[in-house]
Write a protein that holds these residues in place. Structure first.
Motif, short mmCIF file in Angstrom:
data_model
loop_
_atom_site.label_atom_id
_atom_site.label_comp_id
_atom_site.label_asym_id
_atom_site.label_seq_id
_atom_site.Cartn_x
_atom_site.Cartn_y
_atom_site.Cartn_z
N SER A 1 71.99 -74.28 -25.44
CA SER A 1 73.21 -74.20 -25.88
C SER A 1 73.63 -75.00 -27.00
N PHE A 2 73.04 -75.96 -27.21
CA PHE A 2 73.40 -76.77 -28.86
C PHE A 2 73.02 -75.95 -29.81
N LYS A 3 72.19 -75.00 -29.80
CA LYS A 3 71.82 -74.46 -30.88
C LYS A 3 72.59 -73.08 -31.30
N LYS A 4 73.31 -72.80 -30.23
CA LYS A 4 74.31 -71.53 -30.48
C LYS A 4 75.29 -71.75 -31.58
N PRO A 5 75.48 -70.56 -32.24
CA PRO A 5 76.48 -70.76 -33.41
C PRO A 5 77.93 -70.97 -32.81
N LYS A 6 78.43 -71.87 -33.28
CA LYS A 6 79.95 -72.38 -32.90
C LYS A 6 81.19 -71.53 -33.60
N HIS A 7 80.53 -70.94 -34.83
CA HIS A 7 81.34 -70.27 -35.75
C HIS A 7 80.58 -68.85 -36.03
N TRP A 8 81.46 -67.95 -36.34
CA TRP A 8 80.86 -66.75 -36.88
C TRP A 8 81.58 -66.13 -38.08
N ARG A 9 80.94 -65.48 -38.81
CA ARG A 9 81.51 -64.85 -40.02
C ARG A 9 80.74 -63.39 -40.32
N PHE A 10 81.54 -62.17 -40.36
CA PHE A 10 80.82 -61.17 -40.47
C PHE A 10 81.03 -60.77 -41.75
N LEU A 11 79.86 -60.39 -42.42
CA LEU A 11 79.85 -60.08 -43.64
C LEU A 11 79.12 -58.63 -44.08
N ASP A 12 79.54 -57.96 -45.19
CA ASP A 12 78.99 -56.75 -45.60
C ASP A 12 77.38 -56.83 -45.98
N GLU A 13 77.21 -57.96 -46.67
CA GLU A 13 75.89 -58.28 -46.92
C GLU A 13 75.61 -59.81 -47.18
N LEU A 14 74.55 -60.36 -47.29
CA LEU A 14 74.55 -61.56 -47.71
C LEU A 14 74.08 -61.72 -49.09
N PRO A 15 74.82 -62.83 -49.43
CA PRO A 15 74.38 -63.18 -51.06
C PRO A 15 72.62 -63.53 -51.30
N LYS A 16 72.39 -62.94 -52.14
CA LYS A 16 70.83 -63.15 -52.64
C LYS A 16 70.73 -63.82 -53.97
N ASN A 17 69.78 -64.24 -54.26
CA ASN A 17 69.52 -64.62 -55.69
C ASN A 17 68.25 -63.49 -56.35
N ALA A 18 68.10 -63.53 -57.42
CA ALA A 18 67.38 -62.35 -58.23
C ALA A 18 66.14 -62.18 -57.53
N TYR A 19 65.59 -62.85 -56.70
CA TYR A 19 64.25 -62.60 -56.12
C TYR A 19 64.40 -61.79 -54.52
N GLY A 20 65.78 -61.83 -54.19
CA GLY A 20 66.14 -61.36 -52.77
C GLY A 20 66.20 -62.31 -51.55
N LYS A 21 66.25 -63.72 -52.28
CA LYS A 21 66.24 -64.56 -51.32
C LYS A 21 67.66 -64.85 -50.95
N VAL A 22 67.99 -65.16 -49.54
CA VAL A 22 69.40 -65.32 -49.40
C VAL A 22 69.64 -66.81 -49.73
N LEU A 23 70.81 -66.90 -50.50
CA LEU A 23 71.43 -67.92 -51.08
C LEU A 23 72.27 -68.88 -50.04
N LYS A 24 71.68 -69.93 -49.26
CA LYS A 24 72.48 -70.77 -48.52
C LYS A 24 73.44 -71.32 -49.06
N THR A 25 73.13 -71.96 -50.46
CA THR A 25 73.98 -72.51 -51.26
C THR A 25 75.41 -71.88 -51.21
N GLU A 26 75.30 -70.50 -51.52
CA GLU A 26 76.30 -69.61 -51.61
C GLU A 26 77.13 -69.46 -50.45
N LEU A 27 76.56 -69.39 -49.31
CA LEU A 27 77.18 -69.39 -47.91
C LEU A 27 77.90 -70.71 -47.62
N ARG A 28 77.22 -71.99 -48.20
CA ARG A 28 77.92 -73.13 -47.75
C ARG A 28 79.17 -73.21 -48.61
N LYS A 29 79.18 -72.52 -49.84
CA LYS A 29 80.56 -72.64 -50.47
C LYS A 29 81.62 -71.83 -49.84
#
Ligand code: AMP
Length: 505
Positions: A475-503
């Motif tokens: 249970s402690f690992k379950k997301p407590k908050h949810w956001r639904f997006l059309d796409e995830l922000p990615k860098n030029a190599y297609g890697k998901v940008l967690k820094t962008e998501l944090r912002k």
């Protein structure tokens, strides 16, 4: 030994062998390609480039990519490949940071920018200047590359920079050779009849996977679309056969979606090497079921390029082994050129199966970061490269990545590895993509926030996904908050940008 010697030698032995194709069309034989490379090397030298200098290549995958790379190496300079998807301002920053003497660019007009360093000449790939420099003259069939020492700089690789400013990773001639020699031993038995295809940016892993094929005299294939287009890959596979290419996991998803729609089952593709980010088991199953055992996983990072671990094709495909699930969810075992350990903060080994930081030592590990002695000292400790990745080693030597250390979420004093939560959510049929991060919480320190991209038409909200997680994880690992997006922000190599998501959070 100068790594460019392999092109020189192959051209002498097999001058008539096809070296580069654009799609199916022959661009040059080895004899002609080496001559073109030597001419460019002379052209670079005439523009003031000498041993120890840096030459930036800011361009899409193209037929002259390998020639420009090798021309710099030929005269003892280092090549600095820059991802063509970067903004010109980012490229100019790298040109300045690298102190480049020359930059070969797609457009040839970047040096008019105010942030372009005054002492860096620019040549456009499509200019008359370039065409002239690349025209072989007398002597361009024979001149060998300049001698280089093992630890001379060959490749200055700017890391994709999911955090902060990119740093230049110094890779030597010796490191590149060790990388190339490990490939046929551990990754895939390369053959002269293979068609290495450059569907992913050659400024990154795909470009590093060229040297062993030059040594063998295989024909390199540039897709006419200059990028990753599954329909084009299918057509080339059918026409040429024995395609071998590197792809990021996000590309494999697109390839599989295409194959599912077109009815193609991967005929003509010999091997797809994937890595650079986590590949989820559900995606891997789908890829192998549909296209067969053509997939090999590698784990590496700019600082030990393409060479930390490998999971060979038989293990990727084997679901019968008693430990199949754990092995297929791992990144495999240490490649022959490196030692891999998992350590605590004092650099002492942690017990088998316990998480810790992954450290690597061996011939492929970088010399250090360009002009960053402090970052180098933090990252290279007693000859061991601290990867910043967290993982665990099992008793058989298989390494499972749990996350990059900075991505670990700590909630109520317990570590939560985002990857585990992401795997669980991705197993839900409605979920296309997901990335989770930690957000500050008064009660727990951090809470889990999930960014979710749903498949078109999928009807699942937070309640559904919450129930899904509740049925599958602590249970402690379950997301407590949810956001639904059309796409995830990615860098030029297609890697998901967690820094962008944090912002965004
Ligand atoms: P880069 O230096 O940009 O190539 O990024 C390297 C990082 O990508 C590694 O430190 C890992 O965090 C991640 N990575 C590389 N290969 C894999 C893999 N096979 N599975 C999961 N993550 C990977």
């Amino acid at each position: 030994m100068n790594i460019a010697l392999w092109l020189h030698q192959t051209a002498a032995r097999r001058p008539e062998a096809p070296a580069v194709r654009v799609g199916e069309a022959l661009h040059a034989t080895y004899g002609d390609y080496a001559a073109r490379t030597r001419a460019l090397a002379r052209g670079f030298a005439a523009r003031g480039v000498g041993p120890g200098d840096r030459v930036v290549l800011f361009a899409k995958n193209g037929p002259d990519y390998l020639a420009v790379m090798h021309a710099a190496l030929w005269i003892g300079a280092a090549i600095v490949p820059v991802n063509h998807k970067l903004h010109p301002a980012e490229a100019a920053w790298i040109v300045a940071d690298a102190g480049a003497r020359l930059a070969v660019t797609e457009t040839g007009d970047l040096s008019t920018r105010p942030d372009w360093p005054a002492d860096c000449l620019e040549v456009g790939l499509h200019s008359g200047d370039f065409a002239e420099a690349a025209t072989p003259g007398p002597g361009d069939r024979t001149t060998p590359p300049r001698e280089a020492r093992e630890d001379d700089l060959a490749w200055l690789f700017y890391t994709s920079g999911t955090t902060g400013r990119p740093k230049g990773v110094m890779l030597t001639h010796g490191a590149l050779r060790a990388m190339a020699m490990t490939y046929p031993l551990d990754v895939d038995p390369a053959r002269a009849s293979d068609h290495p295809l450059y569907a992913a940016p050659m400024s990154h892993g795909a470009g590093l996977y060229t040297f062993h094929y030059i040594r063998l005299g295989a024909c390199h294939v540039i897709p006419p679309g200059q990028g990753f287009d599954p329909a084009e890959i299918e057509a080339l596979a059918r026409a040429l056969g024995d395609l071998v290419f590197f792809a990021a996991p996000t590309m494999i998803r697109r390839l599989v979606a295409h194959a599912r729609a077109s009815g193609w089952r991967g005929e003509g593709v010999r091997t797809v090497i994937y890595g650079g980010g986590p590949m989820y088991l559900a995606d891997l199953d789908e890829a192998v079921d549909l296209m067969g055992p053509r997939f090999v996983q590698i784990y590496g990072q700019g600082e030990s390029p393409m060479t930390i671990t490998v999971l060979p094709r038989d293990m990727v495909a084997d679901r019968a082994h008693p430990r199949a699930e754990a092995r297929r969810g791992s990144v495999g075992y240490a490649q022959a050129c490196v030692e891999v350990r998992v350590v605590d903060e004092a650099m002492a080994d942690v017990p088998v199966d316990a998480p810790g930081e992954i450290v690597v030592r061996g011939a492929t590990v970088m010399k250090g970061y360009w002009n960053r002695p402090e970052a180098t000292a933090e990252t290279l400790v007693d000859g061991w490269l601290r990867t910043g990745d967290v993982g665990r080693l099992d008793a058989d030597g298989f390494l499972t990545l749990t996350d990059r250390s900075k991505d670990v979420i700590i909630s109520g004093g317990t570590n939560i590895y985002p990857r585990e939560v992401e795997e669980t959510l991705l197993a839900h049929a409605g979920v296309a993509e997901v990335s989770v991060i930690g957000v500050p919480s008064a009660e727990w320190g951090e809470d889990v926030l999930a960014f979710v991209v749903l498949h078109p038409g999928a009807d699942c909200g937070p309640e559904t996904l919450d129930a899904w997680c509740r049925a599958r994880m602590a249970s402690f690992k379950k997301p407590k908050h949810w956001r639904f997006l059309d796409e995830l922000p990615k860098n030029a190599y297609g890697k998901v940008l967690k820094t962008e998501l944090r912002k965004q959070a």
